[in-house]
Write an enzyme that holds these catalytic residues in place. Structure first.
Site, PDB file in Angstrom:
ATOM      1  N   HIS A  87       0.857  -1.186   0.000  1.00  0.00           N
ATOM      2  CA  HIS A  87       0.000   0.000   0.000  1.00  0.00           C
ATOM      3  C   HIS A  87       0.899   1.243   0.000  1.00  0.00           C
ATOM      4  O   HIS A  87       0.816   2.088   0.888  1.00  0.00           O
ATOM      5  CB  HIS A  87      -0.936  -0.012   1.210  1.00  0.00           C
ATOM      6  CG  HIS A  87      -2.140   0.877   1.058  1.00  0.00           C
ATOM      7  ND1 HIS A  87      -3.424   0.448   1.273  1.00  0.00           N
ATOM      8  CD2 HIS A  87      -2.255   2.184   0.707  1.00  0.00           C
ATOM      9  CE1 HIS A  87      -4.280   1.438   1.079  1.00  0.00           C
ATOM     10  NE2 HIS A  87      -3.582   2.505   0.734  1.00  0.00           N
ATOM     11  N   ASN A  94      -2.378  -2.244  -3.798  1.00  0.00           N
ATOM     12  CA  ASN A  94      -3.529  -1.361  -3.651  1.00  0.00           C
ATOM     13  C   ASN A  94      -3.351  -0.146  -4.550  1.00  0.00           C
ATOM     14  O   ASN A  94      -2.341   0.552  -4.476  1.00  0.00           O
ATOM     15  CB  ASN A  94      -3.670  -0.888  -2.201  1.00  0.00           C
ATOM     16  CG  ASN A  94      -4.812   0.105  -2.045  1.00  0.00           C
ATOM     17  OD1 ASN A  94      -5.975  -0.276  -1.993  1.00  0.00           O
ATOM     18  ND2 ASN A  94      -4.495   1.399  -2.009  1.00  0.00           N
ATOM     19  N   GLU A  95      -4.320   0.086  -5.398  1.00  0.00           N
ATOM     20  CA  GLU A  95      -4.350   1.261  -6.275  1.00  0.00           C
ATOM     21  C   GLU A  95      -2.996   1.554  -6.934  1.00  0.00           C
ATOM     22  O   GLU A  95      -2.402   2.619  -6.714  1.00  0.00           O
ATOM     23  CB  GLU A  95      -4.829   2.496  -5.510  1.00  0.00           C
ATOM     24  CG  GLU A  95      -6.292   2.435  -5.104  1.00  0.00           C
ATOM     25  CD  GLU A  95      -6.815   3.782  -4.602  1.00  0.00           C
ATOM     26  OE1 GLU A  95      -6.141   4.820  -4.815  1.00  0.00           O
ATOM     27  OE2 GLU A  95      -7.895   3.795  -3.995  1.00  0.00           O
ATOM     28  N   TYR A 112     -14.779   6.284  -5.574  1.00  0.00           N
ATOM     29  CA  TYR A 112     -15.131   7.452  -4.775  1.00  0.00           C
ATOM     30  C   TYR A 112     -16.008   8.460  -5.514  1.00  0.00           C
ATOM     31  O   TYR A 112     -16.820   9.141  -4.898  1.00  0.00           O
ATOM     32  CB  TYR A 112     -13.858   8.160  -4.282  1.00  0.00           C
ATOM     33  CG  TYR A 112     -13.134   7.384  -3.221  1.00  0.00           C
ATOM     34  CD1 TYR A 112     -13.459   7.540  -1.879  1.00  0.00           C
ATOM     35  CD2 TYR A 112     -12.135   6.471  -3.551  1.00  0.00           C
ATOM     36  CE1 TYR A 112     -12.814   6.818  -0.893  1.00  0.00           C
ATOM     37  CE2 TYR A 112     -11.489   5.738  -2.574  1.00  0.00           C
ATOM     38  CZ  TYR A 112     -11.829   5.915  -1.246  1.00  0.00           C
ATOM     39  OH  TYR A 112     -11.192   5.179  -0.274  1.00  0.00           O
ATOM     40  N   GLU A 123     -12.925  -0.258  -1.419  1.00  0.00           N
ATOM     41  CA  GLU A 123     -12.958   1.047  -0.751  1.00  0.00           C
ATOM     42  C   GLU A 123     -14.123   1.850  -1.293  1.00  0.00           C
ATOM     43  O   GLU A 123     -14.350   1.906  -2.507  1.00  0.00           O
ATOM     44  CB  GLU A 123     -11.667   1.848  -0.969  1.00  0.00           C
ATOM     45  CG  GLU A 123     -10.471   1.372  -0.179  1.00  0.00           C
ATOM     46  CD  GLU A 123      -9.249   2.277  -0.368  1.00  0.00           C
ATOM     47  OE1 GLU A 123      -9.432   3.477  -0.700  1.00  0.00           O
ATOM     48  OE2 GLU A 123      -8.125   1.775  -0.190  1.00  0.00           O
ATOM     49  N   GLU A 150      -4.179  10.912   5.938  1.00  0.00           N
ATOM     50  CA  GLU A 150      -4.641  10.779   4.552  1.00  0.00           C
ATOM     51  C   GLU A 150      -3.613  11.316   3.550  1.00  0.00           C
ATOM     52  O   GLU A 150      -3.845  12.266   2.819  1.00  0.00           O
ATOM     53  CB  GLU A 150      -5.992  11.473   4.368  1.00  0.00           C
ATOM     54  CG  GLU A 150      -7.180  10.658   4.878  1.00  0.00           C
ATOM     55  CD  GLU A 150      -7.391   9.350   4.120  1.00  0.00           C
ATOM     56  OE1 GLU A 150      -6.899   9.228   2.980  1.00  0.00           O
ATOM     57  OE2 GLU A 150      -8.052   8.450   4.681  1.00  0.00           O
ATOM     58  N   TRP A 151      -2.432  10.688   3.559  1.00  0.00           N
ATOM     59  CA  TRP A 151      -1.400  10.930   2.566  1.00  0.00           C
ATOM     60  C   TRP A 151      -1.058  12.409   2.420  1.00  0.00           C
ATOM     61  O   TRP A 151      -0.746  13.056   3.409  1.00  0.00           O
ATOM     62  CB  TRP A 151      -1.789  10.267   1.237  1.00  0.00           C
ATOM     63  CG  TRP A 151      -2.148   8.818   1.420  1.00  0.00           C
ATOM     64  CD1 TRP A 151      -3.382   8.248   1.318  1.00  0.00           C
ATOM     65  CD2 TRP A 151      -1.268   7.746   1.807  1.00  0.00           C
ATOM     66  NE1 TRP A 151      -3.330   6.898   1.607  1.00  0.00           N
ATOM     67  CE2 TRP A 151      -2.047   6.555   1.904  1.00  0.00           C
ATOM     68  CE3 TRP A 151       0.104   7.671   2.070  1.00  0.00           C
ATOM     69  CZ2 TRP A 151      -1.502   5.323   2.258  1.00  0.00           C
ATOM     70  CZ3 TRP A 151       0.648   6.435   2.412  1.00  0.00           C
ATOM     71  CH2 TRP A 151      -0.149   5.288   2.498  1.00  0.00           C
ATOM     72  N   TYR A 196     -12.261  10.446   6.906  1.00  0.00           N
ATOM     73  CA  TYR A 196     -13.081   9.489   6.166  1.00  0.00           C
ATOM     74  C   TYR A 196     -13.750   8.470   7.089  1.00  0.00           C
ATOM     75  O   TYR A 196     -14.644   7.746   6.666  1.00  0.00           O
ATOM     76  CB  TYR A 196     -12.228   8.700   5.168  1.00  0.00           C
ATOM     77  CG  TYR A 196     -11.911   9.418   3.882  1.00  0.00           C
ATOM     78  CD1 TYR A 196     -12.707   9.251   2.753  1.00  0.00           C
ATOM     79  CD2 TYR A 196     -10.799  10.251   3.779  1.00  0.00           C
ATOM     80  CE1 TYR A 196     -12.406   9.888   1.559  1.00  0.00           C
ATOM     81  CE2 TYR A 196     -10.491  10.895   2.589  1.00  0.00           C
ATOM     82  CZ  TYR A 196     -11.295  10.711   1.485  1.00  0.00           C
ATOM     83  OH  TYR A 196     -10.994  11.350   0.306  1.00  0.00           O
TER      84      TYR A 196
END
EC number: 3.2.1.105
Length: 532
Positions: A161, A206-207, A345, A416, A472-473, A481
């Protein structure tokens, strides 16, 4: 907790399209909404309801237990200006020390599965076995997994991730080098050996789209290449990184299938992300733009996993900058997964873009598409904090149908789905826990999942993002969230109204929506005042 019985919330979703709709006509899937009541019983008995988090966002303890640094440690500490509030994940939300309490909250909430990632540099600080195994890190994940299982929660594990060991970034540039394929496969095999008898759901990446684009085209995520900086080449590096990710994914899946799957009886897949792309108009150029936009975001990964090569539109537009697969790799990539996780999202309108005259090429402009959240001055959906996310439940429905029809994916999970809100630091805790909009968000998106299932898409789970408020990055701690509120200073956890709703939903109970309950309470109070 409020378990008030009431009529279930009625939410809006899109109607079913004609079953014969071809993926090339995906823009024709109607968006007219109909009303439907969403219940737990609308989903299959084996459908999994869970939530997620990730190592760097939640664990903290960045320099404890002999953990090695990752590229996110380096990125946040060397470039704090690239994080909205200058923060980092050094402490995050302290899950490393609070995991037993956290899992107790998960059980109380009724989670059936928790999706988390292993920090590569916590178990292999130097990135590979030859550099040493960190027994403290291995013990932490054993303890974490055992605690989940003891509380009846299925662990769903992500191997990567975005937090690559800094040692591998320093040695050869990480995912810019083909050497990463063997090192990732070795790391994956180590995890399969160590934890595999307890894990039934593995995710390799992930992503990868977010990692490749934000980290190598925009420079907004670690390792911070591309963008306005001097380091990196946004016209080449995102494609190289993605190519190596796909090969690393293939190698890890082959390793699992050849050595572990039969005896451990688990499944392995990859988690992708995509917005839904809706044509701005019915003009053919915009319809073509929709297909290109989806190719460059979703097809970039799913096309190789289906046909063994990148989408035709990418080959035509990116040309020689797009790497090529060997015949052997191409063949082995086909069907190289047991399931696909989909992170969704928001949605956007897309229109054909005039080819840029800029001499500087970039992944960001290669698709020759312009994205906009408005059509005829009307937004595609309600805009949330920050402006990048609009609430578009029907986009999830369309994305699931498109993925099934275009790539014939046999099993999908919504890994997600979540709603961003501002971290308001000057409000009372009681107000911070009121998130009726988040409950409404998940109700509507679950309705879209249910409708997709009714239309033959084999969706087998829905994971709320995120269980806890966390780091959150590049946004740091300016937004939230979670369905569980976290005090970022004291690390205390408090369930939001959405968590209470989710608990009751999973249990199959009808609940009054928080907004409706407050309206009823206000009406009662008004009547009382009128009587006095």
């Amino acid at each position: 907790m409020d378990n008030t019985q009431a009529e279930p919330l009625v939410v809006a979703i899109v109607p079913k399209p004609n079953a014969s709709t071809e993926h090339t006509n995906s823009h024709l899937i109607p968006v007219t909404r109909s009303k439907i009541v969403v219940h737990r019983r609308d989903f299959p008995q084996d459908f999994i309801f869970g939530a997620g988090g990730s190592a760097y966002q939640c664990e903290g303890a960045y320099n404890e237990g002999n953990r090695g640094p990752s590229i996110w440690d380096t990125f946040t500490q060397r470039s704090p200006a690239k994080i909205s509030d200058g923060s980092n994940g050094n402490q995050a939300i302290n899950c490393y020390h609070m995991y037993k309490e956290d899992i107790k909250i998960m059980k109380q909430t009724g989670l059936e599965s928790y999706r988390f990632s292993i920090s590569w540099s916590r178990v292999l600080p130097g990135g590979r076995l030859a550099a040493g195994v960190n027994k403290d890190g291995v013990k932490f994940y054993h303890d974490f997994i055992d605690e989940l299982l003891a509380n009846g929660i299925k662990p769903s594990v992500t191997l990567f991730h975005w937090d690559l060991p800094q040692a591998l970034e320093d040695e050869y540039g990480g995912f810019l080098s083909h050497r990463i394929v063997d090192d990732f496969c070795e790391y994956a095999e180590f995890c399969f050996w160590e934890f595999g008898d307890k894990i039934k759901y593995w995710t390799t990446f992930n992503e990868p789209h977010t990692f490749a684009v934000n980290g190598y085209a925009l420079g907004e995520f670690a390792p911070g290449r591309g963008g306005k900086g001097d380091e990196g080449d946004p016209a080449i590096e995102p494609y190289v990184v993605t190519h190596n990710i796909l090969l690393a994914h293939k190698a890890a899946v082959e390793e699992y299938r050849n050595k572990f799957q039969k005896c451990q009886e688990g499944e392995i897949g990859i988690v992708l992300n995509s917005m839904w792309m809706e044509p701005l108009s019915d003009v053919q150029a915009d319809i073509d733009a929709q297909k290109r936009a989806l190719d460059f975001m979703l097809g970039w990964f799913l096309e190789p996993l289906t046909t063994g090569d990148y989408p035709k539109s990418m080959r035509e537009l990116v040309k020689g900058r797009l790497p090529k697969f060997s015949a052997d790799d191409s063949e082995k990539l086909k069907g190289c997964y047991d399931f696909i996780g989909m992170n969704y999202y928001t949605a956007t309108y897309v229109t054909n873009a005039v080819k840029s005259n800029s001499e500087k090429l970039s992944y960001e402009t290669d698709d020759q598409v312009t994205k906009t959240f408005e059509r005829n001055q009307k937004p595609i959906g309600h805009a949330l904090y920050g402006g990048w996310q609009h609430v578009v439940p029907w986009g999830l429905y369309k994305l699931l149908v498109y993925t099934k029809e275009t790539y014939h994916v046999p099993v999908l999970y919504v890994t997600e789905s979540g709603m961003v809100e501002e971290n308001k630091t000057k409000i009372l805790l009681s107000e911070a826990r009121r998130d009726a909009e988040r409950t409404d968000y998940h109700q509507k998106h679950l309705a879209s999942v249910r409708d997709a299932i009714d239309d033959g898409v084999n969706v087998k789970g829905y994971f709320v993002w995120s269980f806890f408020d966390n780091f959150e990055w590049n946004l740091g701690y300016i937004c939230r969230y979670g369905i569980i509120h976290v005090d970022y200073k004291s690390f205390e956890r408090y369930p939001k109204e959405s968590a209470i709703w989710y608990k009751n939903f999973i249990a199959g109970k009808s609940t009054t929506s928080p907004a409706k309950r407050r309206r009823e309470e206000a009406q009662v109070e008004l009547v009382k005042r009128q009587k006095t």
